[in-house]
Write a protein that holds these residues in place. Structure first.
Motif, short mmCIF file in Angstrom:
data_model
loop_
_atom_site.label_atom_id
_atom_site.label_comp_id
_atom_site.label_asym_id
_atom_site.label_seq_id
_atom_site.Cartn_x
_atom_site.Cartn_y
_atom_site.Cartn_z
N GLU A 181 0.86 -1.17 0.00
CA GLU A 181 0.00 0.00 0.00
C GLU A 181 0.91 1.24 0.00
OE1 GLU A 181 -2.86 0.03 3.46
OE2 GLU A 181 -1.29 1.37 4.16
N GLY A 182 1.00 1.94 -1.15
CA GLY A 182 1.80 3.16 -1.23
C GLY A 182 3.30 2.94 -1.32
N ASN A 183 3.73 1.72 -1.56
CA ASN A 183 5.16 1.47 -1.71
C ASN A 183 5.35 0.20 -2.55
OD1 ASN A 183 8.04 1.52 -1.33
ND2 ASN A 183 7.69 2.61 0.59
N LEU A 184 6.61 -0.18 -2.71
CA LEU A 184 6.92 -1.32 -3.56
C LEU A 184 8.14 -1.98 -2.94
CD1 LEU A 184 5.60 -2.01 -6.32
CD2 LEU A 184 7.51 -0.84 -7.38
N TYR A 185 7.98 -3.23 -2.51
CA TYR A 185 9.12 -3.93 -1.90
C TYR A 185 9.86 -4.70 -2.98
CZ TYR A 185 11.57 -7.60 0.70
OH TYR A 185 12.52 -8.47 1.18
N GLY A 186 11.18 -4.57 -2.99
CA GLY A 186 11.99 -5.29 -3.96
C GLY A 186 13.00 -6.20 -3.26
N ARG A 187 12.92 -7.51 -3.53
CA ARG A 187 13.83 -8.49 -2.91
C ARG A 187 14.86 -8.87 -3.96
NH1 ARG A 187 17.18 -11.46 -0.96
NH2 ARG A 187 16.90 -12.82 0.85
N SER A 188 16.14 -8.59 -3.66
CA SER A 188 17.19 -8.90 -4.62
C SER A 188 17.33 -10.40 -4.79
CB SER A 188 18.52 -8.32 -4.14
OG SER A 188 19.54 -8.73 -5.02
N ILE A 189 17.50 -10.85 -6.04
CA ILE A 189 17.74 -12.28 -6.24
C ILE A 189 19.25 -12.55 -6.29
CG2 ILE A 189 15.59 -12.54 -7.54
CD1 ILE A 189 17.30 -12.96 -10.06
N SER A 190 20.04 -11.47 -6.21
CA SER A 190 21.48 -11.64 -6.25
C SER A 190 22.04 -11.41 -4.85
CB SER A 190 22.08 -10.64 -7.25
OG SER A 190 23.31 -10.14 -6.77
N ARG A 197 14.68 -3.79 -0.33
CA ARG A 197 14.58 -2.38 -0.71
C ARG A 197 13.14 -1.93 -0.72
NH1 ARG A 197 17.89 0.95 -5.08
NH2 ARG A 197 16.58 2.51 -4.08
N LEU A 198 12.95 -0.70 -0.26
CA LEU A 198 11.64 -0.05 -0.39
C LEU A 198 11.86 1.27 -1.09
CD1 LEU A 198 10.09 -0.52 3.18
CD2 LEU A 198 9.23 -1.52 1.08
N LEU A 199 10.84 1.82 -1.69
CA LEU A 199 10.94 3.17 -2.22
C LEU A 199 10.91 4.14 -1.05
CD1 LEU A 199 8.40 2.83 -5.17
CD2 LEU A 199 10.91 2.79 -5.29
N PRO A 200 11.42 5.38 -1.25
CA PRO A 200 11.36 6.35 -0.17
C PRO A 200 9.89 6.53 0.28
CG PRO A 200 12.37 7.31 -2.15
CD PRO A 200 12.01 5.91 -2.48
N GLY A 201 9.69 6.73 1.57
CA GLY A 201 8.32 6.88 2.07
C GLY A 201 7.99 5.77 3.03
N PRO A 202 6.85 5.90 3.73
CA PRO A 202 6.49 4.91 4.74
C PRO A 202 6.23 3.53 4.15
CG PRO A 202 4.72 6.53 4.44
CD PRO A 202 5.86 6.98 3.60
N LYS A 203 6.47 2.47 4.97
CA LYS A 203 6.23 1.12 4.47
C LYS A 203 4.74 0.76 4.48
CE LYS A 203 7.43 -1.14 8.91
NZ LYS A 203 8.25 -2.17 9.59
N GLY A 204 3.93 1.63 5.08
CA GLY A 204 2.49 1.40 5.07
C GLY A 204 2.05 0.51 6.22
N GLY A 205 0.81 0.04 6.16
CA GLY A 205 0.25 -0.77 7.24
C GLY A 205 0.67 -2.23 7.10
N ASN A 247 5.54 -0.12 12.76
CA ASN A 247 5.27 1.31 12.87
C ASN A 247 3.95 1.50 13.64
OD1 ASN A 247 3.15 1.07 10.98
ND2 ASN A 247 4.50 1.56 9.25
N ALA A 248 3.66 2.75 13.97
CA ALA A 248 2.51 3.03 14.83
C ALA A 248 1.21 2.49 14.22
CB ALA A 248 2.40 4.53 15.06
N ARG A 249 1.09 2.64 12.92
CA ARG A 249 -0.12 2.21 12.23
C ARG A 249 -0.28 0.69 12.31
NH1 ARG A 249 -1.58 2.67 6.52
NH2 ARG A 249 -3.68 1.80 6.44
N GLN A 250 0.82 -0.04 12.09
CA GLN A 250 0.76 -1.49 12.13
C GLN A 250 0.39 -1.98 13.52
OE1 GLN A 250 4.75 -2.25 10.71
NE2 GLN A 250 4.04 -2.68 8.63
N PHE A 251 0.97 -1.35 14.54
CA PHE A 251 0.67 -1.76 15.91
C PHE A 251 -0.80 -1.51 16.22
CE2 PHE A 251 0.51 -1.31 20.52
CZ PHE A 251 1.12 -2.48 20.89
N GLN A 252 -1.28 -0.36 15.77
CA GLN A 252 -2.67 -0.02 16.03
C GLN A 252 -3.61 -1.01 15.33
OE1 GLN A 252 -4.87 2.11 13.71
NE2 GLN A 252 -6.53 2.00 15.21
N GLN A 253 -3.23 -1.45 14.12
CA GLN A 253 -4.07 -2.42 13.41
C GLN A 253 -4.19 -3.71 14.22
OE1 GLN A 253 -1.81 -2.20 9.70
NE2 GLN A 253 -3.60 -1.41 8.62
#
Ligand SMILES: [Zn+2]
Length: 324
Positions: A181-190, A197-205, A247-253
């Motif tokens: 949600e609002g980001n993109l996780y990239g897992r290196s295969i190398s 890696r995440l894009l700049p910005g929050p990791k979301g919920g 993060n605060a949002r995840q804990f609250q969820q």
């Protein structure tokens, strides 16, 4: 910008969505669907920030400020009106951009044998799972940049989103891509590149919380590849925090309803996973959420447990043996 364009922008960016994207969390419901929470605009100790999602307006009884989403962006980012509009427009543009990237990467997954081979090694096999998680692949080079620019995105927007490096290359190279949600996780295969890696910005919920929240028992995992193997094995009451620090949002969820939370972090030999899960279990307990810790064999994470022959029945036994 005329009045109509302003109204349109405000309509497209509900205040509550924007607040939550900045990690604001509602604390107490009020009548009429309104919420109280801590004020993000001043050092608030007790919730004094009122949000009316229906009218998309806020008011703080502490610092006395209030208004619409544009006013909020002005104060929160400490910018003038035109810059606030620019930030909001940029935020509004990110979601469709990320969706396009995810779509592109899903096509690439089937064109690059190394991506499928990596997923196979990590135990990800079922096409249903790949579809469910919208798993894709970013090959690198400049193919993503070229494709997005062809679709009309200016290079500056791609740089701003962190998708393109300052030299103009794709930022994600040889990475398995998972949309968040609002980001993109990239897992290196190398093994040569940093794995996560995440894009700049929050990791979301919490990951896929819209599916997990309804279960009375929820299994919280560290990584998306842990999530993948458990989901594939038939455990659909799973979610993932992308790391052991919530993060605060995840804990609250996790605390937003009555449930038991099963924690299954990596059983690192150095004890960092077990330590993090003990701390989190304690914090959840303080908030009235019973937590149980799943004890994996030392050196394992849920992914390696399944990859090295563990099955649903064995994991179920670990669940039943989980300790408070
Ligand atoms: Zn305030």
């Amino acid at each position: 910008m005329n009045r109509q364009a302003l109204d349109e922008l405000k309509q497209q960016i509900p205040l509550l969505d924007y607040l939550q994207a900045q990690d604001w969390q509602p604390v107490r419901p009020l009548s009429g669907g309104r919420w109280m929470g801590l004020c993000p605009l001043h050092a608030d100790r007790k919730p004094s920030f009122l949000v009316d999602p229906g009218k998309s307006l806020f008011y703080c009884y502490g610092c006395g400020r209030g208004g619409d989403v544009i006013r909020f962006a002005e104060i929160y980012h400490d910018v003038k009106f035109p810059q606030a509009l620019a930030l909001l427009r940029q935020w509004r543009g990110l979601a469709p951009l990320l969706q396009q990237v995810a779509d592109f990467c899903r096509v690439q997954l089937h064109r690059h044998a190394e991506a499928g081979a990596y997923l196979g090694q990590r135990g990800v096999r079922s096409p249903e799972l790949i579809e469910h998680m919208q798993i894709g692949y970013a090959p690198g080079g400049s193919c993503l940049r070229a494709w997005l620019m062809q679709s009309g995105y200016p290079l500056s927007a791609l740089r701003q989103a962190g998708l393109v490096t300052s030299l103009g290359y794709d930022a994600y190279v040889h990475r398995i891509v998972f949309p968040l949600e609002g980001n993109l996780y990239g897992r290196s295969i190398s093994a040569a590149a940093p794995p996560h890696r995440l894009l700049p910005g929050p990791k979301g919920g919490l990951y896929a919380w819209e599916q997990a929240w309804r279960y009375p028992e929820v299994i919280l995992l560290e990584g998306l590849l842990d999530y993948a193997v458990l989901w594939q094995a038939g455990f659909h009451n799973v979610t993932c925090a992308l790391g052991t620090h919530l993060n605060a949002r995840q804990f609250q969820q996790l605390c937003d309803g009555p449930r038991t939370v099963y924690l299954s972090f990596d059983a690192d030999a150095n004890g960092s996973g077990p330590q993090a899960s003990a701390q989190l279990a304690h914090r959840l307990g303080v908030h009235g959420i019973p937590a149980r810790r799943i004890l994996l064999p030392v050196g394992h994470d849920p992914n390696s447990f399944f990859v090295q022959g563990g099955d649903a029945g064995q994991f179920q036994s670990l669940l039943e043996a989980a300790q408070p």
